[in-house]
Design a protein around this motif. Structure first.
Motif, PDB file in Angstrom:
ATOM      1  N   LEU A  11       5.026  39.489   0.657  1.00 36.94           N
ATOM      2  CA  LEU A  11       4.077  40.595   0.796  1.00 36.94           C
ATOM      3  C   LEU A  11       4.805  41.758   1.471  1.00 36.94           C
ATOM      4  CD1 LEU A  11       1.212  41.831   0.775  1.00 36.94           C
ATOM      5  CD2 LEU A  11       0.836  40.665   2.977  1.00 36.94           C
ATOM      6  N   VAL A  12       4.716  42.921   0.869  1.00 33.34           N
ATOM      7  CA  VAL A  12       5.378  44.100   1.420  1.00 33.34           C
ATOM      8  C   VAL A  12       4.456  45.308   1.249  1.00 33.34           C
ATOM      9  CG1 VAL A  12       6.587  44.603  -0.749  1.00 33.34           C
ATOM     10  CG2 VAL A  12       7.548  45.412   1.413  1.00 33.34           C
ATOM     11  N   GLN A  13       4.566  46.245   2.162  1.00 34.03           N
ATOM     12  CA  GLN A  13       3.760  47.461   2.062  1.00 34.03           C
ATOM     13  C   GLN A  13       4.342  48.419   1.028  1.00 34.03           C
ATOM     14  OE1 GLN A  13       3.427  49.146   5.983  1.00 34.03           O
ATOM     15  NE2 GLN A  13       1.743  47.772   6.532  1.00 34.03           N
ATOM     16  N   PRO A  14       3.515  49.270   0.465  1.00 36.61           N
ATOM     17  CA  PRO A  14       4.047  50.284  -0.455  1.00 36.61           C
ATOM     18  C   PRO A  14       5.162  51.086   0.205  1.00 36.61           C
ATOM     19  CG  PRO A  14       1.667  50.238  -0.562  1.00 36.61           C
ATOM     20  CD  PRO A  14       2.049  49.332   0.558  1.00 36.61           C
ATOM     21  N   GLY A  15       6.214  51.331  -0.565  1.00 32.94           N
ATOM     22  CA  GLY A  15       7.384  52.013  -0.041  1.00 32.94           C
ATOM     23  C   GLY A  15       8.432  51.087   0.534  1.00 32.94           C
ATOM     24  N   GLY A  16       8.094  49.821   0.680  1.00 31.30           N
ATOM     25  CA  GLY A  16       9.021  48.855   1.245  1.00 31.30           C
ATOM     26  C   GLY A  16      10.018  48.314   0.238  1.00 31.30           C
ATOM     27  N   SER A  17      10.831  47.374   0.707  1.00 34.65           N
ATOM     28  CA  SER A  17      11.889  46.806  -0.123  1.00 34.65           C
ATOM     29  C   SER A  17      11.884  45.285  -0.038  1.00 34.65           C
ATOM     30  CB  SER A  17      13.260  47.305   0.357  1.00 34.65           C
ATOM     31  OG  SER A  17      13.384  48.696   0.219  1.00 34.65           O
ATOM     32  N   THR A  92       3.386  44.618  -8.172  1.00 39.49           N
ATOM     33  CA  THR A  92       2.877  43.292  -7.852  1.00 39.49           C
ATOM     34  C   THR A  92       2.883  42.401  -9.088  1.00 39.49           C
ATOM     35  OG1 THR A  92       1.492  44.098  -6.051  1.00 39.49           O
ATOM     36  CG2 THR A  92       0.846  42.015  -7.077  1.00 39.49           C
ATOM     37  N   ALA A  93       3.544  41.257  -8.964  1.00 39.26           N
ATOM     38  CA  ALA A  93       3.696  40.348 -10.101  1.00 39.26           C
ATOM     39  C   ALA A  93       4.457  39.119  -9.646  1.00 39.26           C
ATOM     40  CB  ALA A  93       4.455  41.022 -11.238  1.00 39.26           C
ATOM     41  N   VAL A  94       4.502  38.128 -10.530  1.00 40.84           N
ATOM     42  CA  VAL A  94       5.448  37.031 -10.370  1.00 40.84           C
ATOM     43  C   VAL A  94       6.724  37.418 -11.103  1.00 40.84           C
ATOM     44  CG1 VAL A  94       5.918  34.586 -10.771  1.00 40.84           C
ATOM     45  CG2 VAL A  94       3.584  35.342 -10.227  1.00 40.84           C
ATOM     46  N   TYR A  95       7.837  37.308 -10.400  1.00 35.12           N
ATOM     47  CA  TYR A  95       9.132  37.707 -10.948  1.00 35.12           C
ATOM     48  C   TYR A  95       9.935  36.454 -11.332  1.00 35.12           C
ATOM     49  CZ  TYR A  95       8.376  42.549  -9.690  1.00 35.12           C
ATOM     50  OH  TYR A  95       7.888  43.835  -9.615  1.00 35.12           O
ATOM     51  N   TYR A  96      10.513  36.518 -12.529  1.00 39.27           N
ATOM     52  CA  TYR A  96      11.268  35.391 -13.074  1.00 39.27           C
ATOM     53  C   TYR A  96      12.671  35.847 -13.463  1.00 39.27           C
ATOM     54  CZ  TYR A  96       6.582  33.466 -13.938  1.00 39.27           C
ATOM     55  OH  TYR A  96       5.296  33.010 -13.813  1.00 39.27           O
ATOM     56  N   CYS A  97      13.649  35.001 -13.217  1.00 41.95           N
ATOM     57  CA  CYS A  97      14.955  35.256 -13.813  1.00 41.95           C
ATOM     58  C   CYS A  97      15.103  34.368 -15.042  1.00 41.95           C
ATOM     59  CB  CYS A  97      16.097  35.041 -12.837  1.00 41.95           C
ATOM     60  SG  CYS A  97      16.306  33.357 -12.279  1.00 41.95           S
ATOM     61  N   LYS A 103      19.612  27.560 -25.064  1.00 40.50           N
ATOM     62  CA  LYS A 103      18.218  27.983 -25.211  1.00 40.50           C
ATOM     63  C   LYS A 103      17.917  28.918 -24.045  1.00 40.50           C
ATOM     64  CE  LYS A 103      16.078  24.263 -22.532  1.00 40.50           C
ATOM     65  NZ  LYS A 103      15.029  23.219 -22.517  1.00 40.50           N
ATOM     66  N   GLN A 104      16.718  29.467 -24.025  1.00 34.53           N
ATOM     67  CA  GLN A 104      16.343  30.351 -22.920  1.00 34.53           C
ATOM     68  C   GLN A 104      15.801  29.518 -21.763  1.00 34.53           C
ATOM     69  OE1 GLN A 104      13.685  33.576 -23.855  1.00 34.53           O
ATOM     70  NE2 GLN A 104      14.326  34.727 -22.045  1.00 34.53           N
ATOM     71  N   TYR A 105      16.371  29.746 -20.595  1.00 35.81           N
ATOM     72  CA  TYR A 105      15.941  29.075 -19.381  1.00 35.81           C
ATOM     73  C   TYR A 105      15.212  30.051 -18.468  1.00 35.81           C
ATOM     74  CZ  TYR A 105      18.896  25.123 -20.644  1.00 35.81           C
ATOM     75  OH  TYR A 105      19.461  24.047 -21.289  1.00 35.81           O
ATOM     76  N   TRP A 106      14.239  29.509 -17.736  1.00 33.51           N
ATOM     77  CA  TRP A 106      13.433  30.287 -16.803  1.00 33.51           C
ATOM     78  C   TRP A 106      13.395  29.586 -15.463  1.00 33.51           C
ATOM     79  CZ3 TRP A 106      11.341  34.884 -18.472  1.00 33.51           C
ATOM     80  CH2 TRP A 106      11.268  35.085 -19.856  1.00 33.51           C
ATOM     81  N   GLY A 107      13.291  30.368 -14.406  1.00 34.36           N
ATOM     82  CA  GLY A 107      12.994  29.807 -13.110  1.00 34.36           C
ATOM     83  C   GLY A 107      11.498  29.630 -12.946  1.00 34.36           C
ATOM     84  N   GLN A 108      11.117  29.179 -11.749  1.00 35.24           N
ATOM     85  CA  GLN A 108       9.700  28.920 -11.484  1.00 35.24           C
ATOM     86  C   GLN A 108       8.945  30.190 -11.092  1.00 35.24           C
ATOM     87  OE1 GLN A 108      12.039  28.582  -9.245  1.00 35.24           O
ATOM     88  NE2 GLN A 108      11.154  29.502  -7.390  1.00 35.24           N
ATOM     89  N   GLY A 109       9.700  31.237 -10.775  1.00 34.67           N
ATOM     90  CA  GLY A 109       9.083  32.501 -10.393  1.00 34.67           C
ATOM     91  C   GLY A 109       8.895  32.632  -8.902  1.00 34.67           C
ATOM     92  N   THR A 110       8.851  33.885  -8.461  1.00 40.65           N
ATOM     93  CA  THR A 110       8.574  34.184  -7.066  1.00 40.65           C
ATOM     94  C   THR A 110       7.577  35.331  -7.006  1.00 40.65           C
ATOM     95  OG1 THR A 110       9.575  34.686  -4.897  1.00 40.65           O
ATOM     96  CG2 THR A 110      10.577  35.750  -6.809  1.00 40.65           C
ATOM     97  N   GLN A 111       6.559  35.179  -6.181  1.00 44.55           N
ATOM     98  CA  GLN A 111       5.468  36.152  -6.125  1.00 44.55           C
ATOM     99  C   GLN A 111       5.871  37.359  -5.272  1.00 44.55           C
ATOM    100  OE1 GLN A 111       2.125  36.110  -7.483  1.00 44.55           O
ATOM    101  NE2 GLN A 111       2.189  38.242  -6.750  1.00 44.55           N
ATOM    102  N   VAL A 112       5.662  38.531  -5.815  1.00 46.81           N
ATOM    103  CA  VAL A 112       5.830  39.777  -5.077  1.00 46.81           C
ATOM    104  C   VAL A 112       4.478  40.478  -5.036  1.00 46.81           C
ATOM    105  CG1 VAL A 112       6.912  42.059  -5.082  1.00 46.81           C
ATOM    106  CG2 VAL A 112       8.257  40.030  -5.672  1.00 46.81           C
TER     107      VAL A 112
END
Length: 116
Positions: A11-17, A92-97, A103-112
């Motif tokens: 969780l981050v405030q708008p403008g954050g990193s 705001t989303a779940v981010y995946y690499c 084949k195409q591999y995916w991680g489990q995702g991390t919530q931002v």
């Protein structure tokens, strides 16, 4: 088989990193030998491509994040990063690499979550 594990969301405030990490293991010999993608998926939306780092080191970004996000890689650490600056609520989303080998591999995702 390739295993991808994302981390660094929160969780981050708008403008954050935030800096997201994607650690790769398994049947992948070199990070530098592949193209790596970061995607995101917000609630109710389709998964969208956010950033790509190609095997030659060049990068490409979605228009919505250009100038704010940076994708990079660290071959000895088998890790791909997504540095996200000037975050907005719409990030705001779940981010995946993801990576394609046999084949195409995916991680489990991390919530931002970007919210005040």
């Amino acid at each position: 088989q390739v295993q991808l594990v994302e981390s660094g969301g929160g969780l981050v405030q708008p403008g954050g990193s935030l800096r997201l990490s994607c650690h790769a293991s398994g049947s992948i010999s070199s990070i530098n030998a592949r193209d790596w993608d970061w995607y995101r998926q917000a609630d109710g939306n389709q998964r969208e491509l956010v950033a790509v780092i190609f095997r030659d080191g060049s990068t490409r970004y979605a228009d919505s994040v250009k100038g704010r996000f940076t994708i990079s890689r660290d071959n000895p650490k088998n890790t791909v990063y997504l540095q996200m600056n000037s975050l907005k609520p719409e990030d705001t989303a779940v981010y995946y690499c993801s990576v394609v080998t046999n084949k195409q591999y995916w991680g489990q995702g991390t919530q931002v979550t970007v919210s005040s």
